[in-house]
Design a protein around this motif. Structure first.
Motif, short mmCIF file in Angstrom:
data_model
loop_
_atom_site.label_atom_id
_atom_site.label_comp_id
_atom_site.label_asym_id
_atom_site.label_seq_id
_atom_site.Cartn_x
_atom_site.Cartn_y
_atom_site.Cartn_z
N HIS A 1 0.95 -1.17 0.10
CA HIS A 1 0.05 -0.03 -0.18
C HIS A 1 0.79 1.36 0.21
O HIS A 1 1.84 1.29 0.57
CB HIS A 1 -0.80 0.21 1.41
N LEU A 2 0.42 2.34 -0.66
CA LEU A 2 1.23 3.55 -0.68
C LEU A 2 0.23 4.34 0.37
O LEU A 2 -0.85 4.54 -0.18
CB LEU A 2 1.20 4.22 -2.00
N ASP A 3 0.53 4.70 1.53
CA ASP A 3 -0.22 5.19 2.55
C ASP A 3 -0.23 6.96 2.54
O ASP A 3 0.91 7.29 2.63
CB ASP A 3 -0.06 4.88 4.00
N ILE A 4 -1.19 7.47 2.19
CA ILE A 4 -1.14 9.22 2.16
C ILE A 4 -1.61 9.39 3.43
O ILE A 4 -2.60 9.35 3.79
CB ILE A 4 -2.07 9.78 1.20
N VAL A 5 -0.67 10.11 4.25
CA VAL A 5 -1.15 10.57 5.70
C VAL A 5 -1.13 12.08 5.75
O VAL A 5 -0.02 12.66 5.60
CB VAL A 5 -0.17 10.03 6.74
N VAL A 6 -2.33 12.67 5.79
CA VAL A 6 -2.54 14.06 5.90
C VAL A 6 -2.88 14.42 7.31
O VAL A 6 -3.62 13.90 8.15
CB VAL A 6 -3.99 14.49 5.10
N VAL B 1 3.67 7.53 2.51
CA VAL B 1 4.46 6.27 3.38
C VAL B 1 4.10 4.90 2.83
O VAL B 1 2.99 4.48 2.39
CB VAL B 1 3.85 6.45 4.71
N PHE B 2 5.21 4.29 2.58
CA PHE B 2 5.27 2.81 2.10
C PHE B 2 4.73 1.99 2.97
O PHE B 2 5.03 2.10 4.06
CB PHE B 2 6.77 2.43 1.79
N GLY B 3 3.76 0.99 2.67
CA GLY B 3 2.87 0.29 3.59
C GLY B 3 2.45 -1.02 2.92
O GLY B 3 2.84 -1.43 1.81
N GLY B 4 1.56 -1.56 3.71
CA GLY B 4 1.00 -2.88 3.47
C GLY B 4 1.88 -3.98 4.30
O GLY B 4 3.01 -3.56 4.53
N LEU C 1 6.21 2.04 -4.87
CA LEU C 1 6.29 0.75 -4.10
C LEU C 1 7.42 -0.04 -4.57
O LEU C 1 8.23 -0.91 -3.72
CB LEU C 1 4.87 0.12 -4.28
N ARG C 2 7.73 -0.29 -5.83
CA ARG C 2 8.65 -1.31 -6.46
C ARG C 2 9.87 -0.67 -6.10
O ARG C 2 10.97 -1.45 -5.91
CB ARG C 2 8.46 -1.33 -7.99
N GLY D 1 -4.06 -1.63 -13.33
CA GLY D 1 -4.85 -0.47 -12.66
C GLY D 1 -4.07 0.08 -11.58
O GLY D 1 -2.92 0.16 -11.72
N ALA D 2 -4.95 0.54 -10.43
CA ALA D 2 -4.35 1.06 -9.50
C ALA D 2 -3.48 0.28 -8.51
O ALA D 2 -3.99 -0.93 -8.13
CB ALA D 2 -5.44 1.55 -8.56
N SER D 3 -2.61 0.86 -7.78
CA SER D 3 -2.13 -0.06 -6.62
C SER D 3 -2.85 0.27 -5.45
O SER D 3 -3.69 1.04 -5.40
CB SER D 3 -0.34 0.84 -6.32
N GLY D 4 -2.60 -0.80 -4.60
CA GLY D 4 -3.05 -0.68 -3.12
C GLY D 4 -2.69 0.76 -2.53
O GLY D 4 -1.34 1.21 -2.69
#
Ligand code: ADP
Length: 276
Positions: free
Chosen positions: A10-15, A35-38, A69-70, A88-91
């Motif tokens: 997951h790519l986490d967008i933290v606002v 933030v890189f995640g999953g 992510l990669r 399509g879209a990434s997590g």
């Protein structure tokens, strides 16, 4: 000996915002982090940082998040040969955190739900395979049966809690859960070996309690992923589980007591030094 982690990215967008928006309200935010995640990605990166020869099996999108992510996996030294590319879209997730630390978040699994089971492989030399509960059960089952067929050990970090099929449980050598998940699962079949992490209280395994290290906490976010990744790294280095638990607790204690910059520089030498 090698480690394979199969799981989510997951790519986490933290606002950050002064307060959470009410219905129909727009709030001026004060900052944003990507933030890189999953759990899968985090555990693969943690294991590689802790010295494991680690490969990752999962799926990222063709969007800009997929590129990040990669690159993060590769920069951390994780082998991405088995990372699938989705059209399509990434997590991803988006979280809004207010000044009190309260938050609201939305997660979109996207590409993580489309991992192609026909392309599941276990790299040569893999001695341990690690799964979590953020990708479809069918993928976990496919990876688990491949792992079994080559005689690799299989651990399931059963997080977040979701129903566990007896088919998957029968293939698992060890289940790893935290206190919240342990409570959600209740009694497990006697045949299943389980390690429970207890936050600052440490770990319970095989009827024994192993206390955690006392440290000043900066943030406990990601403690479990660091613990599991470090545990796997020690075991693929050939250590016994008891020794590996001590190492993983030290790595997780350093993780929770470090700033973001310090976390990125955590290495096995630093963990061994801390343990002395
Ligand atoms: P999760 O992050 O999955 O909820 P836990 O909170 O149980 O998992 O933490 C995993 C491990 O990280 C613990 O078993 C412990 O070794 C370490 N840890 C977590 N919180 C602390 C803390 N406050 N102080 C020291 N070690 C900690």
């Amino acid at each position: 000996m090698r480690l394979l982690v199969a799981g989510s990215l997951h790519l986490d967008i933290v606002v950050r915002a002064p307060h959470l928006p009410a219905l129909d309200e727009t709030v001026a935010g004060t900052g944003v982090d990507y933030v890189f995640g999953g759990k899968g990605g985090n555990q693969a990166v943690a294991a590689a940082r802790m010295g494991a020869d680690a490969a990752f099996l999962g799926r990222a999108g063709s969007d800009a998040f997929g590129t990040i992510l990669r690159a993060t996996l590769a920069d951390s030294g994780v082998d991405t040969t088995l990372l699938q590319e989705d059209d399509g879209a990434s997590g991803m997730s988006t979280a809004i955190v207010d000044d009190n630390g309260d938050y609201g978040a939305v997660i979109v699994s996207a590409a993580n739900l489309r991992i192609d089971t026909s392309r599941v492989r276990i790299p040569d030399g893999t001695s341990l395979v690690l799964l979590q509960n953020e990708i479809p059960e069918a993928v976990n089952l496919a990876v688990a049966s491949h792992a079994r067929s080559i005689g690799a050990r299989l651990w399931l970090n059963a997080a977040p809690a979701r129903p566990l099929s007896s088919a998957l449980l029968s293939l698992v050598d060890m289940l790893i859960v935290n206190r919240v998940e342990a409570a959600a699962y209740g009694a497990l079949p006697n045949s299943v070996t389980c390690l429970t992490t207890l936050g600052s209280d440490g770990v319970r395994y095989d009827g024994r309690h192993s206390p955690g290290y006392a440290v000043d906490v900066v943030s406990t976010h990601g403690a479990g992923d660091m613990f599991v990744g470090a545990l796997a790294a020690e075991v693929v280095r050939g250590e016994e589980l008891d020794t590996a638990i001590g190492f993983a607790q030290a790595a997780a204690a350093l993780h929770v007591s470090s700033s973001l910059e310090e976390r990125a520089r955590l290495a096995p030498e630093r963990v061994f030094e801390f343990m002395e």
